[in-house]
Design a protein around this motif. Structure first.
Motif, PDB file in Angstrom:
ATOM      1  N   ALA A 134       2.472  -9.856   8.902  1.00 21.66           N
ATOM      2  CA  ALA A 134       1.110 -10.309   8.600  1.00 21.66           C
ATOM      3  C   ALA A 134       1.107 -11.574   7.752  1.00 21.66           C
ATOM      4  O   ALA A 134       0.135 -12.332   7.736  1.00 21.66           O
ATOM      5  N   ARG A 135       2.172 -11.783   6.984  1.00 17.23           N
ATOM      6  CA  ARG A 135       2.328 -12.982   6.161  1.00 17.23           C
ATOM      7  C   ARG A 135       1.149 -13.217   5.214  1.00 17.23           C
ATOM      8  O   ARG A 135       0.530 -14.271   5.205  1.00 17.23           O
ATOM      9  N   ASN A 136       0.865 -12.183   4.441  1.00 14.49           N
ATOM     10  CA  ASN A 136      -0.188 -12.283   3.436  1.00 14.49           C
ATOM     11  C   ASN A 136       0.297 -11.562   2.184  1.00 14.49           C
ATOM     12  O   ASN A 136       0.307 -10.330   2.124  1.00 14.49           O
ATOM     13  N   ALA A 137       0.707 -12.336   1.180  1.00 11.38           N
ATOM     14  CA  ALA A 137       1.307 -11.767  -0.026  1.00 11.38           C
ATOM     15  C   ALA A 137       0.327 -10.885  -0.799  1.00 11.38           C
ATOM     16  O   ALA A 137       0.718  -9.878  -1.389  1.00 11.38           O
ATOM     17  N   MET A 138      -0.950 -11.258  -0.821  1.00 12.69           N
ATOM     18  CA  MET A 138      -1.929 -10.465  -1.558  1.00 12.69           C
ATOM     19  C   MET A 138      -2.120  -9.093  -0.923  1.00 12.69           C
ATOM     20  O   MET A 138      -2.157  -8.072  -1.616  1.00 12.69           O
ATOM     21  N   LEU A 139      -2.244  -9.052   0.395  1.00 16.86           N
ATOM     22  CA  LEU A 139      -2.360  -7.770   1.082  1.00 16.86           C
ATOM     23  C   LEU A 139      -1.119  -6.916   0.840  1.00 16.86           C
ATOM     24  O   LEU A 139      -1.220  -5.703   0.618  1.00 16.86           O
ATOM     25  N   SER A 140       0.040  -7.530   0.879  1.00 17.36           N
ATOM     26  CA  SER A 140       1.285  -6.806   0.659  1.00 17.36           C
ATOM     27  C   SER A 140       1.317  -6.181  -0.729  1.00 17.36           C
ATOM     28  O   SER A 140       1.726  -5.024  -0.898  1.00 17.36           O
ATOM     29  N   SER A 141       0.870  -6.919  -1.735  1.00 18.02           N
ATOM     30  CA  SER A 141       0.841  -6.413  -3.105  1.00 18.02           C
ATOM     31  C   SER A 141      -0.121  -5.232  -3.246  1.00 18.02           C
ATOM     32  O   SER A 141       0.184  -4.225  -3.890  1.00 18.02           O
ATOM     33  N   LEU A 142      -1.292  -5.353  -2.651  1.00 12.81           N
ATOM     34  CA  LEU A 142      -2.268  -4.262  -2.709  1.00 12.81           C
ATOM     35  C   LEU A 142      -1.739  -3.009  -2.018  1.00 12.81           C
ATOM     36  O   LEU A 142      -1.942  -1.889  -2.488  1.00 12.81           O
ATOM     37  N   LEU A 143      -1.042  -3.199  -0.906  1.00 11.39           N
ATOM     38  CA  LEU A 143      -0.507  -2.058  -0.182  1.00 11.39           C
ATOM     39  C   LEU A 143       0.613  -1.369  -0.952  1.00 11.39           C
ATOM     40  O   LEU A 143       0.776  -0.148  -0.851  1.00 11.39           O
ATOM     41  N   ASP A 144       1.376  -2.128  -1.731  1.00 11.49           N
ATOM     42  CA  ASP A 144       2.437  -1.519  -2.540  1.00 11.49           C
ATOM     43  C   ASP A 144       1.868  -0.411  -3.420  1.00 11.49           C
ATOM     44  O   ASP A 144       2.415   0.687  -3.512  1.00 11.49           O
ATOM     45  N   ASP A 145       0.769  -0.712  -4.088  1.00 11.64           N
ATOM     46  CA  ASP A 145       0.156   0.261  -4.989  1.00 11.64           C
ATOM     47  C   ASP A 145      -0.354   1.478  -4.228  1.00 11.64           C
ATOM     48  O   ASP A 145      -0.111   2.626  -4.624  1.00 11.64           O
ATOM     49  N   LEU A 146      -1.052   1.249  -3.125  1.00 13.78           N
ATOM     50  CA  LEU A 146      -1.599   2.371  -2.363  1.00 13.78           C
ATOM     51  C   LEU A 146      -0.497   3.214  -1.724  1.00 13.78           C
ATOM     52  O   LEU A 146      -0.627   4.440  -1.606  1.00 13.78           O
ATOM     53  N   HIS A 147       0.585   2.575  -1.310  1.00 10.64           N
ATOM     54  CA  HIS A 147       1.699   3.328  -0.745  1.00 10.64           C
ATOM     55  C   HIS A 147       2.297   4.273  -1.772  1.00 10.64           C
ATOM     56  O   HIS A 147       2.619   5.431  -1.461  1.00 10.64           O
ATOM     57  N   ARG A 148       2.467   3.796  -2.998  1.00 12.01           N
ATOM     58  CA  ARG A 148       3.007   4.663  -4.048  1.00 12.01           C
ATOM     59  C   ARG A 148       2.100   5.867  -4.277  1.00 12.01           C
ATOM     60  O   ARG A 148       2.568   6.986  -4.491  1.00 12.01           O
ATOM     61  N   ARG A 149       0.802   5.635  -4.260  1.00 13.91           N
ATOM     62  CA  ARG A 149      -0.141   6.713  -4.548  1.00 13.91           C
ATOM     63  C   ARG A 149      -0.233   7.740  -3.423  1.00 13.91           C
ATOM     64  O   ARG A 149      -0.565   8.903  -3.664  1.00 13.91           O
ATOM     65  N   THR A 150       0.029   7.323  -2.202  1.00 13.77           N
ATOM     66  CA  THR A 150      -0.138   8.236  -1.061  1.00 13.77           C
ATOM     67  C   THR A 150       1.172   8.793  -0.524  1.00 13.77           C
ATOM     68  O   THR A 150       1.157   9.725   0.279  1.00 13.77           O
ATOM     69  N   MET A 151       2.314   8.286  -0.968  1.00 14.18           N
ATOM     70  CA  MET A 151       3.597   8.677  -0.392  1.00 14.18           C
ATOM     71  C   MET A 151       3.862  10.180  -0.388  1.00 14.18           C
ATOM     72  O   MET A 151       4.320  10.731   0.619  1.00 14.18           O
ATOM     73  N   PRO A 152       3.601  10.890  -1.499  1.00 11.46           N
ATOM     74  CA  PRO A 152       3.900  12.335  -1.461  1.00 11.46           C
ATOM     75  C   PRO A 152       3.152  13.064  -0.355  1.00 11.46           C
ATOM     76  O   PRO A 152       3.687  13.993   0.257  1.00 11.46           O
ATOM     77  N   TRP A 153       1.920  12.654  -0.112  1.00 15.89           N
ATOM     78  CA  TRP A 153       1.100  13.334   0.896  1.00 15.89           C
ATOM     79  C   TRP A 153       1.403  12.822   2.309  1.00 15.89           C
ATOM     80  O   TRP A 153       1.381  13.596   3.255  1.00 15.89           O
ATOM     81  N   ARG A 154       1.714  11.546   2.444  1.00 14.30           N
ATOM     82  CA  ARG A 154       2.044  11.010   3.767  1.00 14.30           C
ATOM     83  C   ARG A 154       3.341  11.593   4.283  1.00 14.30           C
ATOM     84  O   ARG A 154       3.472  11.908   5.466  1.00 14.30           O
ATOM     85  N   GLY A 155       4.325  11.743   3.386  1.00 16.00           N
ATOM     86  CA  GLY A 155       5.595  12.310   3.814  1.00 16.00           C
ATOM     87  C   GLY A 155       5.476  13.773   4.197  1.00 16.00           C
ATOM     88  O   GLY A 155       6.148  14.237   5.123  1.00 16.00           O
ATOM     89  N   ALA A 156       4.609  14.487   3.509  1.00 14.52           N
ATOM     90  CA  ALA A 156       4.465  15.917   3.758  1.00 14.52           C
ATOM     91  C   ALA A 156       4.005  16.216   5.177  1.00 14.52           C
ATOM     92  O   ALA A 156       4.380  17.246   5.747  1.00 14.52           O
TER      93      ALA A 156
END
Length: 208
Positions: A134-156
């Protein structure tokens, strides 16, 4: 040295949460954790505070940290935000990815359908390739935070529901087709559907 130790503890506890070895509601007591690692409470306290700042830990009834639970509205808001950002990433990636990146995405989709594959890891790589494309650093940064918050439930969802792996594979194939066709609108739609399917399964697993 102290900072590095706190970082290592944070990464260890984060991995346990992401891997499902620590579940929502499980204790993260300072004393027990300090004894396990053979350290003072200071680096433990810093690591636990970082988990709290990342939305993965919270204070329990006795003020001790536990792996964070989420109610229905919180989880829905989180996945809604994640889904919208992932859909935007998919749209941009469909338009901006190089042919080499498209080939890599095709390979990851094929790998995800191999017998005995670590599908959680493959799924993470699939989304990471799209994010880079996607080549958008701001979107990538925002997704980093949301990925951390959702990882336990997404993996489950993949550990608890074998049929979710099968449906996710089909969703990845549909997304790949849109990206290879360089159809940003279709990629956006397919990703929203993919993330909505994840949310439905997670909701069923935690009983909301």
């Amino acid at each position: 040295m102290l900072k590095r130790t706190a970082d290592q503890i944070y990464e260890t506890l984060l991995k346990r949460i992401v891997d499902g070895n620590l579940r929502p509601g499980d204790s993260l007591g300072e004393q027990a954790t300090a004894e396990e690692f053979g350290l003072s409470r200071t680096p433990i306290r810093e690591a636990l505070q970082r988990l709290s700042n990342a939305g993965l830990a919270e204070r329990g009834s006795r003020r001790a940290f536990v792996v964070r639970r989420m109610d229905q509205s919180e989880l829905q808001d989180l996945f809604e935000a994640l889904g919208e950002l992932e859909a935007l990433v998919a749209r941009l990636a469909a338009l901006r990815m190089t042919e080499i990146e498209r080939h890599a995405l095709r390979d990851v989709v094929a790998e995800g359908e191999a017998p005995g594959v670590d599908y959680e890891a493959v799924n993470a790589r699939f989304h990471e390739i799209l994010r880079r494309g996607a080549r958008n650093a701001m979107l990538s940064s925002l997704l980093d935070d949301l990925h951390r918050r959702t990882m336990p439930w997404r993996g489950a969802q993949f550990r608890a529901r074998a049929d979710r792996v099968t449906s996710s594979q089909a969703e990845h194939r549909a997304l790949l087709e849109a990206v290879l066709a360089k159809d940003g609108d279709l990629a956006h739609l397919r990703m929203r559907e993919h993330m909505a399917a994840s949310m439905r399964v997670v909701s069923e697993l935690i009983g909301i």
